[in-house]
Design an enzyme around this catalytic site. Structure first.
Site, PDB file in Angstrom:
ATOM      1  N   ARG A  21       0.823  -1.214   0.000  1.00 55.50           N
ATOM      2  CA  ARG A  21       0.000   0.000   0.000  1.00 55.50           C
ATOM      3  C   ARG A  21       0.855   1.262   0.000  1.00 55.50           C
ATOM      4  O   ARG A  21       0.507   2.250  -0.642  1.00 55.50           O
ATOM      5  CB  ARG A  21      -0.956  -0.030   1.200  1.00 55.50           C
ATOM      6  CG  ARG A  21      -2.100  -1.036   1.029  1.00 55.50           C
ATOM      7  CD  ARG A  21      -2.757  -1.390   2.372  1.00 55.50           C
ATOM      8  NE  ARG A  21      -3.940  -2.226   2.223  1.00 55.50           N
ATOM      9  CZ  ARG A  21      -3.924  -3.540   2.007  1.00 55.50           C
ATOM     10  NH1 ARG A  21      -2.763  -4.166   1.895  1.00 55.50           N
ATOM     11  NH2 ARG A  21      -5.054  -4.224   1.902  1.00 55.50           N
ATOM     12  N   ARG A  52      -6.880 -17.810  -9.194  1.00 50.27           N
ATOM     13  CA  ARG A  52      -7.534 -17.115  -8.078  1.00 50.27           C
ATOM     14  C   ARG A  52      -8.698 -16.259  -8.567  1.00 50.27           C
ATOM     15  O   ARG A  52      -8.629 -15.647  -9.625  1.00 50.27           O
ATOM     16  CB  ARG A  52      -6.504 -16.289  -7.301  1.00 50.27           C
ATOM     17  CG  ARG A  52      -5.465 -17.190  -6.651  1.00 50.27           C
ATOM     18  CD  ARG A  52      -4.413 -16.458  -5.884  1.00 50.27           C
ATOM     19  NE  ARG A  52      -4.914 -15.899  -4.648  1.00 50.27           N
ATOM     20  CZ  ARG A  52      -4.147 -15.301  -3.740  1.00 50.27           C
ATOM     21  NH1 ARG A  52      -2.850 -15.189  -3.949  1.00 50.27           N
ATOM     22  NH2 ARG A  52      -4.664 -14.817  -2.638  1.00 50.27           N
ATOM     23  N   SER A  84     -13.125  -9.298   2.877  1.00 51.94           N
ATOM     24  CA  SER A  84     -11.837  -9.292   2.176  1.00 51.94           C
ATOM     25  C   SER A  84     -11.306  -7.877   2.091  1.00 51.94           C
ATOM     26  O   SER A  84     -11.929  -7.006   1.477  1.00 51.94           O
ATOM     27  CB  SER A  84     -11.996  -9.871   0.759  1.00 51.94           C
ATOM     28  OG  SER A  84     -10.876  -9.537  -0.037  1.00 51.94           O
ATOM     29  N   GLN A 103      -8.867  -6.991   0.360  1.00 52.80           N
ATOM     30  CA  GLN A 103      -8.499  -6.714  -1.029  1.00 52.80           C
ATOM     31  C   GLN A 103      -9.698  -6.202  -1.821  1.00 52.80           C
ATOM     32  O   GLN A 103      -9.583  -5.252  -2.595  1.00 52.80           O
ATOM     33  CB  GLN A 103      -7.903  -7.967  -1.676  1.00 52.80           C
ATOM     34  CG  GLN A 103      -6.567  -8.361  -1.057  1.00 52.80           C
ATOM     35  CD  GLN A 103      -5.975  -9.613  -1.672  1.00 52.80           C
ATOM     36  OE1 GLN A 103      -6.586 -10.260  -2.519  1.00 52.80           O
ATOM     37  NE2 GLN A 103      -4.779  -9.974  -1.242  1.00 52.80           N
ATOM     38  N   ASP A 144      -4.374 -15.730   7.316  1.00 51.17           N
ATOM     39  CA  ASP A 144      -3.070 -16.140   6.780  1.00 51.17           C
ATOM     40  C   ASP A 144      -2.250 -16.958   7.775  1.00 51.17           C
ATOM     41  O   ASP A 144      -1.250 -17.575   7.396  1.00 51.17           O
ATOM     42  CB  ASP A 144      -2.264 -14.913   6.343  1.00 51.17           C
ATOM     43  CG  ASP A 144      -2.797 -14.298   5.061  1.00 51.17           C
ATOM     44  OD1 ASP A 144      -3.441 -15.034   4.282  1.00 51.17           O
ATOM     45  OD2 ASP A 144      -2.588 -13.097   4.835  1.00 51.17           O
ATOM     46  N   ARG A 204      -5.577 -23.970   0.935  1.00 47.20           N
ATOM     47  CA  ARG A 204      -4.799 -24.201   2.156  1.00 47.20           C
ATOM     48  C   ARG A 204      -5.447 -25.204   3.109  1.00 47.20           C
ATOM     49  O   ARG A 204      -4.755 -25.747   3.970  1.00 47.20           O
ATOM     50  CB  ARG A 204      -4.514 -22.871   2.867  1.00 47.20           C
ATOM     51  CG  ARG A 204      -3.426 -22.067   2.163  1.00 47.20           C
ATOM     52  CD  ARG A 204      -3.008 -20.837   2.920  1.00 47.20           C
ATOM     53  NE  ARG A 204      -1.966 -20.117   2.178  1.00 47.20           N
ATOM     54  CZ  ARG A 204      -1.723 -18.824   2.296  1.00 47.20           C
ATOM     55  NH1 ARG A 204      -2.441 -18.086   3.134  1.00 47.20           N
ATOM     56  NH2 ARG A 204      -0.763 -18.264   1.598  1.00 47.20           N
ATOM     57  N   ARG A 251       3.486 -19.568   2.826  1.00 47.76           N
ATOM     58  CA  ARG A 251       3.088 -19.838   4.216  1.00 47.76           C
ATOM     59  C   ARG A 251       3.088 -21.340   4.532  1.00 47.76           C
ATOM     60  O   ARG A 251       3.363 -21.738   5.660  1.00 47.76           O
ATOM     61  CB  ARG A 251       1.740 -19.196   4.514  1.00 47.76           C
ATOM     62  CG  ARG A 251       1.773 -17.690   4.256  1.00 47.76           C
ATOM     63  CD  ARG A 251       0.739 -16.914   5.015  1.00 47.76           C
ATOM     64  NE  ARG A 251       0.582 -15.577   4.460  1.00 47.76           N
ATOM     65  CZ  ARG A 251       1.376 -14.540   4.722  1.00 47.76           C
ATOM     66  NH1 ARG A 251       2.408 -14.688   5.537  1.00 47.76           N
ATOM     67  NH2 ARG A 251       1.144 -13.359   4.174  1.00 47.76           N
TER      68      ARG A 251
END
Length: 429
Positions: A28, A123, A168, A170, A316, A347, A389
């Site tokens: 950002r 995605r 979200s 995003q 996350d 995940r 991750r």
């Protein structure tokens, strides 16, 4: 495909560690600096692959950016100064770059094409492209703008009041950034409050943002004024060493300069509930992004239930929380975490598959997982599947497994923590 061998850590992890800069804030800072008026200096920037993709994209649009390690200088072009890119904007592996940048491209009157790597191509982008289209942007892509590559022809936008089906940051950020040049007041309402780095940083750059419960609003026509940004350490990166300190016998770690934004500290709440022994010492009270030094030591953990409003605050960190749960007494249930399916990998499936290879008792559910503690882990060959991750979680698992653990595709950790393996080695001495 590089692999890493992790040996058991017999004497614990001990020492101090400075956590690298927050990935979300680093992205950002570059983007907002690019569309601000004046020169922005960023200190503590994360020079990982994802954030370097953001720099590369904005350079392609004519922004003068100089990066030297964790210091970056951005000479802003103002909201109307970006130039039409001559080449495709390549975001690499970065979902943050493509989604937030789409909001900026939507309000900019030129043509652009955006793509990323194989993971980005899977995605979902419709959650961002749909509201931007509603505002008046012309966006296309595979399956009607669902997948990359995306083409964007920005221009005159109208503000919308948007209710997002997902919590979200995003999605919220893309709409707010588009709203900076939209006619009227743009509002985004979420089912749960997601991370608020965009709102905090917009305010630091002089934009008036209003929060009312789960709704965030801003009026179009506001300009950004350059400012200096100090990026705290990334709590998502710190999470791996917080869990390591708690589950590896004979450990005591001091994690310095960890970002403590309350929309991100679900991991701290979970470790406390599980019974971890740690202290938090605030170091910059009053800053727009709070930070602290955290001391953690080997702890006896117990299984808990994790779900509801806390999930966006730790989405996350779930892979490494699952690892912690394998070393806790009793059962841990993680639910309401559907978003895990649309990360760099699915995940839920990846965590369950890879921890099972190491001997954990763990099963997938539709919206999370159930972990049965306490498991004695045994070394094996595992794979990050290109997910940073997952790679770091498996490295910490290898520290407590009997025998050696080989991690395939280990270089993925460079996306968010380029020095991770070196730090781990140093603390194990």
């Amino acid at each position: 495909m590089k692999e890493r061998t992790i040996q058991p850590v017999n004497n614990g992890l001990n020492g101090n560690i400075t956590i690298p800069g927050d990935k979300s804030i680093s992205h950002r800072a570059v983007m907002f600096g690019a569309i601000a008026e004046g020169t922005t200096t960023i200190k503590g920037f994360l020079p990982g692959a994802d954030c370097l993709s953001t720099i590369s994209c904005f350079k392609e649009m004519g922004v003068d950016i100089v990066q030297d390690g964790d210091e970056v200088t951005v000479v802003g072009k103002g909201l109307e100064g970006l130039q039409e890119p001559k080449a495709v904007l390549d975001v690499g592996n970065s979902g943050t770059t493509i989604r937030l940048m789409s909001g900026i491209l939507a309000n900019t009157p030129f043509f652009s094409c955006v793509q990323g790597d194989a993971s980005i191509a899977k995605r979902p982008m419709k959650r961002v492209t749909n509201p931007l289209k509603q505002m008046g942007a012309n966006i296309d892509g595979r399956e009607e703008g669902t997948f990359t590559p995306l083409t964007v022809r920005g221009g005159d936008l109208k503000a919308i009041e948007y209710t997002s089906p997902v919590a979200s940051a995003q999605v919220k950020s893309a709409i707010l950034l588009a709203g900076l040049r939209a006619e009227g007041v743009t509002a985004v309402t979420e089912p749960h409050i997601s991370r608020d780095h965009t709102e905090r940083m917009l305010e630091a750059f002089g934009v008036k943002v209003t929060r009312e419960g789960k709704t965030v609003k801003l009026a179009g026509g506001q300009k950004l004024t350059a400012t200096d940004v100090q990026v705290p350490g990334d709590v998502s990166s710190a999470a791996f060493f917080l869990v390591a300190g708690a589950i590896i016998p004979n450990s005591k770690l001091v994690l310095e300069n960890v970002g403590m934004n309350p929309t991100r500290t679900g991991i701290i709440d979970v470790l406390e509930k599980m019974g971890a022994t740690f202290t938090v010492e605030p170091i910059n009270e009053g800053a727009s992004e709070p930070a602290a030094n955290i001391t953690i030591e080997t702890s006896s953990l117990k299984g808990i239930e994790i779900g509801g409003d806390i999930i966006p605050r730790l989405i996350d960190e779930i892979p490494v929380i699952a690892l912690a749960a394998t070393q806790a007494e009793g059962i841990t249930v993680i639910k309401d975490a559907h978003e895990l399916k649309v990360k760099e990998t699915n995940r839920i499936d990846t965590v369950v598959a890879e921890l099972t290879k190491l001997g954990a008792r763990i099963e997938a559910t539709d919206d999370g997982m159930i972990i049965y503690g306490k498991s004695a882990l045994k070394g094996n060959t595992v794979n990050s599947y290109g997910d940073h991750r997952i790679g770091m979680m498996l490295a910490i698992a290898g520290c407590i497994a009997e025998g050696k653990t080989i991690i395939e595709d280990a270089e993925a950790v460079g996306v968010s923590y380029p020095t991770f393996f070196e730090e781990l080695q140093k603390l194990a001495k």
